[in-house]
Design an enzyme around this catalytic site. Structure first.
Site, PDB file in Angstrom:
ATOM      1  N   ARG A   1       0.788  -1.235   0.000  1.00 36.73           N
ATOM      2  CA  ARG A   1       0.000   0.000   0.000  1.00 36.73           C
ATOM      3  C   ARG A   1       0.817   1.282   0.000  1.00 36.73           C
ATOM      4  NH1 ARG A   1      -5.139  -1.695   1.766  1.00 36.73           N
ATOM      5  NH2 ARG A   1      -5.443  -3.359   0.304  1.00 36.73           N
TER       6      ARG A   1
ATOM      7  N   ARG B   1      -3.623  -6.478   8.119  1.00 37.71           N
ATOM      8  CA  ARG B   1      -5.007  -6.767   7.670  1.00 37.71           C
ATOM      9  C   ARG B   1      -5.188  -6.550   6.169  1.00 37.71           C
ATOM     10  NH1 ARG B   1      -6.679  -1.566   9.702  1.00 37.71           N
ATOM     11  NH2 ARG B   1      -7.023  -2.386  11.792  1.00 37.71           N
ATOM     12  N   ASP B   2      -4.551  -5.474   5.665  1.00 35.56           N
ATOM     13  CA  ASP B   2      -4.732  -5.187   4.244  1.00 35.56           C
ATOM     14  C   ASP B   2      -4.146  -6.313   3.401  1.00 35.56           C
ATOM     15  OD1 ASP B   2      -5.921  -2.834   4.949  1.00 35.56           O
ATOM     16  OD2 ASP B   2      -4.207  -1.560   4.512  1.00 35.56           O
TER      17      ASP B   2
ATOM     18  N   TRP C   1     -11.076  -3.354  11.941  1.00 29.54           N
ATOM     19  CA  TRP C   1     -10.853  -2.939  10.548  1.00 29.54           C
ATOM     20  C   TRP C   1     -10.888  -1.423  10.417  1.00 29.54           C
ATOM     21  CZ3 TRP C   1     -13.807   0.144   7.510  1.00 29.54           C
ATOM     22  CH2 TRP C   1     -13.330   0.303   6.201  1.00 29.54           C
TER      23      TRP C   1
ATOM     24  N   ASP D   1      -9.744   1.764  11.395  1.00 33.67           N
ATOM     25  CA  ASP D   1      -8.581   2.282  12.118  1.00 33.67           C
ATOM     26  C   ASP D   1      -8.943   3.345  13.142  1.00 33.67           C
ATOM     27  OD1 ASP D   1      -6.351   0.938  11.171  1.00 33.67           O
ATOM     28  OD2 ASP D   1      -6.248   2.152   9.351  1.00 33.67           O
TER      29      ASP D   1
ATOM     30  N   GLU E   1     -13.226   7.778   7.641  1.00 29.65           N
ATOM     31  CA  GLU E   1     -14.039   6.817   8.404  1.00 29.65           C
ATOM     32  C   GLU E   1     -15.296   7.432   9.012  1.00 29.65           C
ATOM     33  OE1 GLU E   1     -10.765   6.836   8.372  1.00 29.65           O
ATOM     34  OE2 GLU E   1      -9.953   4.795   8.440  1.00 29.65           O
TER      35      GLU E   1
ATOM     36  N   HIS F   1     -13.751   0.154   0.466  1.00 29.54           N
ATOM     37  CA  HIS F   1     -13.341  -1.212   0.804  1.00 29.54           C
ATOM     38  C   HIS F   1     -14.496  -2.086   1.337  1.00 29.54           C
ATOM     39  CE1 HIS F   1     -10.014  -3.631   3.114  1.00 29.54           C
ATOM     40  NE2 HIS F   1     -11.115  -4.316   3.107  1.00 29.54           N
TER      41      HIS F   1
ATOM     42  N   GLN G   1      -9.949   4.844  -2.287  1.00 27.97           N
ATOM     43  CA  GLN G   1     -10.151   4.471  -0.886  1.00 27.97           C
ATOM     44  C   GLN G   1     -11.506   4.952  -0.373  1.00 27.97           C
ATOM     45  OE1 GLN G   1      -8.602   6.607   2.516  1.00 27.97           O
ATOM     46  NE2 GLN G   1      -7.293   4.856   2.984  1.00 27.97           N
TER      47      GLN G   1
ATOM     48  N   THR H   1      -5.966   0.328  -2.411  1.00 27.75           N
ATOM     49  CA  THR H   1      -7.072   0.220  -1.456  1.00 27.75           C
ATOM     50  C   THR H   1      -7.634  -1.192  -1.536  1.00 27.75           C
ATOM     51  OG1 THR H   1      -9.482   0.599  -1.579  1.00 27.75           O
ATOM     52  CG2 THR H   1      -8.155   1.769  -3.167  1.00 27.75           C
TER      53      THR H   1
HETATM   54  C1  GLC Z   1      -7.212   2.250   5.387  1.00 28.92           C
HETATM   55  C2  GLC Z   1      -6.285   1.192   5.938  1.00 28.92           C
HETATM   56  C3  GLC Z   1      -7.057  -0.066   6.301  1.00 28.92           C
HETATM   57  C4  GLC Z   1      -8.249   0.241   7.158  1.00 28.92           C
HETATM   58  C5  GLC Z   1      -9.116   1.312   6.538  1.00 28.92           C
HETATM   59  C6  GLC Z   1     -10.251   1.738   7.437  1.00 28.92           C
HETATM   60  O1  GLC Z   1      -7.681   1.855   4.142  1.00 28.92           O
HETATM   61  O2  GLC Z   1      -5.275   0.875   5.018  1.00 28.92           O
HETATM   62  O3  GLC Z   1      -6.212  -0.965   6.968  1.00 28.92           O
HETATM   63  O4  GLC Z   1      -8.961  -0.946   7.361  1.00 28.92           O
HETATM   64  O5  GLC Z   1      -8.327   2.452   6.256  1.00 28.92           O
HETATM   65  O6  GLC Z   1      -9.826   2.382   8.574  1.00 28.92           O
END
Ligand code: GLC
Length: 806
Positions: free
Chosen positions: A332, A348-349, A492, A494, A637, A644, A690, A709
């Site tokens: 990434r 996780r990614d 997931w 962040d 977020e 994603h 993203q 992403t």
């Molecule tokens: C970014 C991070 C990913 C996370 C997402 C949501 O895309 O790379 O690991 O899950 O943000 O916070």
């Protein structure tokens, strides 16, 4: 408003209007060397690591945007007028010059027509070489002979990006340049074997190794002093800032063309000589293009769909596959957003990416899975961000270690400090790995992989199967007061930082991991363990539905002090996408609840650009919930359309048989369908981004952060596995589509364990889901078996309701 079109025959996106609102990206290279390039030849090059082995410099987040890059200037010596083949950096007015950029699979071509000259610059990194090749063709389309000078320009970077940006007292005095027999050598003096070269297939008429001589300190790449003047000075130095400029003087008669080839590569004079030798005829370079083309065609062949929707075919056969593969290749941290300040793998990614393209890249995915297995602690959580090198077995490490320590050596934490504690663990990280391993085994049939031994990050070893057990045991143990998995540093999301609070999402991910493990235990004959797991699964299903159901949807979790997150009683953040999607997709949700949860997502979170992550947005900081409450409403977020997790909802809808809605969601997020609304989207229409600004932001509908992403991989996985419904089993290929009613069917050619399955799905009853009959080579069958490698079979699937369902 549109800026270009998809050229399906050539697997290219053609940008016809180059004054885009933001950079449109492409990635060159499929092995160790990578160039990140934009639509105006801006970008940077690195070898293995964008942070520690940067070859060309990049000024991120600056204006003029995304410079420098791989530039070719053409100067008419009669009047001194000059232009660059890519629109930038010279930037001729668009009514005087015609520019086109073609982004293809690992190849980008810039084209320009200006004052009777036609020029193109094609960039690529051939398979097997560590060099970026600039393939330049100039044609005189005017009716008079032209007297031209052609100048190349790239700016070298100090390898170590943090030092290159922070500590000039070092970078300025230990990198030097020189020139010998047509080759510019850039020398990173503190490193053993630290050389880069720039050379060409012609005898240059001049060179410049010093950046400031070429550009001039009061000029920019738009009007370099050297090009204005029309000659280079032959500068070089030990220390300073360095560039790669070679001059070629040409006289071109009407209709005459010239092809100039430049090589920017890893290594010194010897490597420069070798590459010139290797590509000493243009035909040899054409062969390298064919090899790159074949590299991608072989992948495309693994899953090729022909459906009633062009947007599905173009994206799945080319662009989304490409995006998902690029993520597996380069992780990434190489883009115009992450510009090399970080390196390594995010747990996780990577675990999710590695699940998405196993059919087309089994080796690459396996490599990533192994890196993740080694970065798992013996207590069962993953190291959130790590360098795979840290956890290599000592023997392999020794082989890679250079005997020489320079001040620019990659910093490597010692022993225990590589392994962070529980407080820094993300509760979801390792849970993604279990399904990826199972998917790998199903796709490849490599059952032996399960008993292969790998080390743990903090010492000791265990089989892959044991690693999987540790992962689920960790999550079964790390639960809070309500019996739901702890949120720890984050899940997931962040920005959801629950610490000892609880995450519904993680409990649903645990449920999915348990099912995967149980299936594996059953299939491999570990029956006592499988029984134990199925009891746990049944208990968990009940308790998750009891504890987490909120009436119309599932909660997102609990804060440490026991407050509910994601409930109708909350003023903000009432409903969250992640826990609801995974409640359904994991299979944990009771049927009626699953339906209601998906309806709630539809009514509360869906927008014409995709599904928002949560709503209503947070406006009041609440540190028990986490950083998400401090993010601007509608961004990232906090209530944006975070791409994603969108395919999680498509997949969940498919699980419930809602092909219409799944496809409606697919179309809303899929960039292909936004080709004509770039004034809103800004970003490229060939890659998922993203996130897209949500309703509560002034830039609602604008897409941010392309390519790198998880949405690329997940969009590919959701479409191939759930919507088109073709997925591997341990001993079969499953075809269980969930599509819009209006579709008459579709065709897919799928390579599975080296056999080719020519699948034809017939939907004359116009259902969304349901397989009535399977025919193999014309004969009715109850399932689709694993055929021997090399075989080719016709598989006809008849969708429709079975007798008892009518
Ligand atoms: C970014 C991070 C990913 C996370 C997402 C949501 O895309 O790379 O690991 O899950 O943000 O916070």
């Amino acid at each position: 408003m549109r800026y270009g079109h998809f050229d399906e025959a050539n697997n290219e996106y053609v940008i016809e209007r180059v004054d885009l609102p933001t950079s449109w990206t492409n990635y060159l290279g499929v092995e160790d060397m990578c160039a990140v390039v934009n639509h105006t030849a801006g970008g940077y090059l690195f070898y293995k690591s964008p942070e520690y082995h940067r070859i060309t410099r990049f000024r991120g987040n600056a204006i003029p945007m995304d410079r420098p890059g791989d530039y070719i200037y053409i100067r008419d010596n009669e009047d001194g007028d000059y232009f660059s083949i890519s629109w930038q950096p010279v930037g001729k007015p668009l009514d005087q010059a015609k520019y086109t950029t073609r982004h293809g699979m690992s190849v980008t071509t810039y084209e320009c027509e200006y004052k009777g000259l036609k020029a193109s610059e094609k960039l690529s990194i051939p398979i097997g070489d560590n060099a970026l090749i600039w393939d330049v063709v100039i044609t005189n389309q005017s009716d008079k002979e032209r007297d031209l000078s052609v100048f190349s320009y790239a700016e070298f970077s100090y390898h170590h990006v943090p030092i290159d940006n922070q500590n000039f007292q070092m970078s300025l005095y230990c990198a030097g340049s020189e020139y010998k027999e047509g080759t510019i050598l850039y020398d990173l003096f503190y490193e053993e074997e630290g050389y880069q070269y720039f050379t060409s297939n012609f005898e240059p008429d001049g060179f410049e190794c010093l950046r400031d001589e070429f550009i001039g300190i009061y000029n920019t790449e738009t009007n370099p002093k050297a090009v204005e003047r029309g000659s280079l000075t032959g500068s070089f130095e030990k220390g300073g800032n360095h560039c790669a400029s070679l001059q070629k003087n040409l006289r071109l008669k009407p209709d005459e063309s010239v092809r100039l080839i430049y090589f920017l590569g890893e290594g010194g004079y010897e490597e420069a000589r070798a590459i010139k030798e290797k590509y000493n005829t243009p035909e040899k370079l054409d062969e390298a293009y064919s090899a790159l083309k074949k590299f991608w065609q072989d992948k495309q062949r693994c899953f090729a769909v022909k459906s009633p929707e062009k947007g599905v075919d173009v994206m799945i056969n080319t662009w989304t596959l490409y995006q998902a593969e690029i993520n597996v290749m380069f992780s990434r941290f190489a883009s115009f957003i992450e510009v090399g300040g970080r390196t390594g793998l995010g747990y996780r990614d990577t675990a999710q990416d590695a699940m998405t393209v196993i059919a087309s890249n089994p080796k690459g995915c396996r490599k990533r899975i192994i890196e993740l297995l080694r970065a798992l602690t013996s207590s069962g959580y993953g190291i959130h961000l790590f360098e795979p090198r840290w956890f290599l077995p000592e023997e392999e490490k020794e082989k890679k270690k250079k005997p020489f320590k320079s001040p620019t050596v990659i910093p490597e934490p010692e022993g225990a400090s590589k392994v962070h504690g529980l407080a820094d663990a993300c509760s979801d990280d390792a849970l993604w790995l279990v399904p990826s391993i199972v998917e790998y085994v199903k796709e490849t049939g490599d059952f032996e992989f399960l008993s292969k031994e790998y080390g743990y990050a903090d010492g000791g070893t265990g089989s892959v199967y044991e690693h999987m057990k540790k992962i689920v045991l960790f999550s079964l143990k790390e639960v809070g007061d309500n019996g739901i998995c702890k949120g720890l540093r984050a899940d997931w999301n962040d920005c959801l930082n629950l610490g000892g609070g609880e995450s519904a999402l993680v409990s649903f991910l645990l449920f999915r991991a348990l099912i995967c493990l149980e299936e594996t235990a059953t299939y491999t004959g570990d029956l006592a363990f499988a029984k134990e797991l199925s009891e746990k699964i049944a208990d968990l299903k009940k308790s998750l539905n009891d504890t987490l159901w909120d009436g119309d949807w599932y909660l997102r979790g609990f804060t440490k002090s026991g407050r509910k997150i994601g409930t109708k009683d909350n003023k903000e953040g009432q409903i969250h996408l992640e826990s609801n999607a995974w409640a359904v997709l994991s299979g944990a949700a009771d049927e009626d609840k699953a339906k209601r949860a998906l309806d709630s997502i539809h009514y509360k979170l869906a927008t014409p650009y995709g599904i928002m992550l949560n709503a209503p947005v947070y406006t009041e900081p609440d540190d028990e919930v986490g950083f998400v409450t401090r993010v601007y409403p509608g961004l990232k977020e906090n209530g944006s359309i975070f791409s994603h997790p969108n395919p999680w909802v498509w997949s969940a809808e498919c699980r419930m048989g809602n092909g219409e809605r799944a496809f409606e969601y697919y179309k809303s997020l899929c960039p292909y369908y936004q080709n004509d609304s770039i004034e809103k989207r800004w970003a490229e229409p060939y890659s998922y981004c993203q996130f897209i600004s949500g309703k509560d932001h002034t830039t609602y509908g604008r897409a941010h952060h392309p390519f790198m992403t998880g949405s690329g991989g997940w969009a590919y996985f959701a479409m191939t596995h759930y919507m088109l419904g073709i997925r591997p089993g341990f001993d079969e290929l499953v075809v269980d589509p969930c599509i819009p009613k209006s579709w008459d069917g579709f065709e897919v050619s799928r390579v599975f364990r080296d056999a080719t399955y020519n699948i034809s799905v017939i939907n004359s009853e116009h259902v969304e889901k349901g397989v009535k009959k399977i025919y193999i080579d014309g004969r009715e069958a109850s399932k689709i078996p694993v055929f021997a490698g090399g075989e080719e079979h016709a598989v006809d699937i008849v969708m429709g309701l079975k007798g008892e369902e009518r």
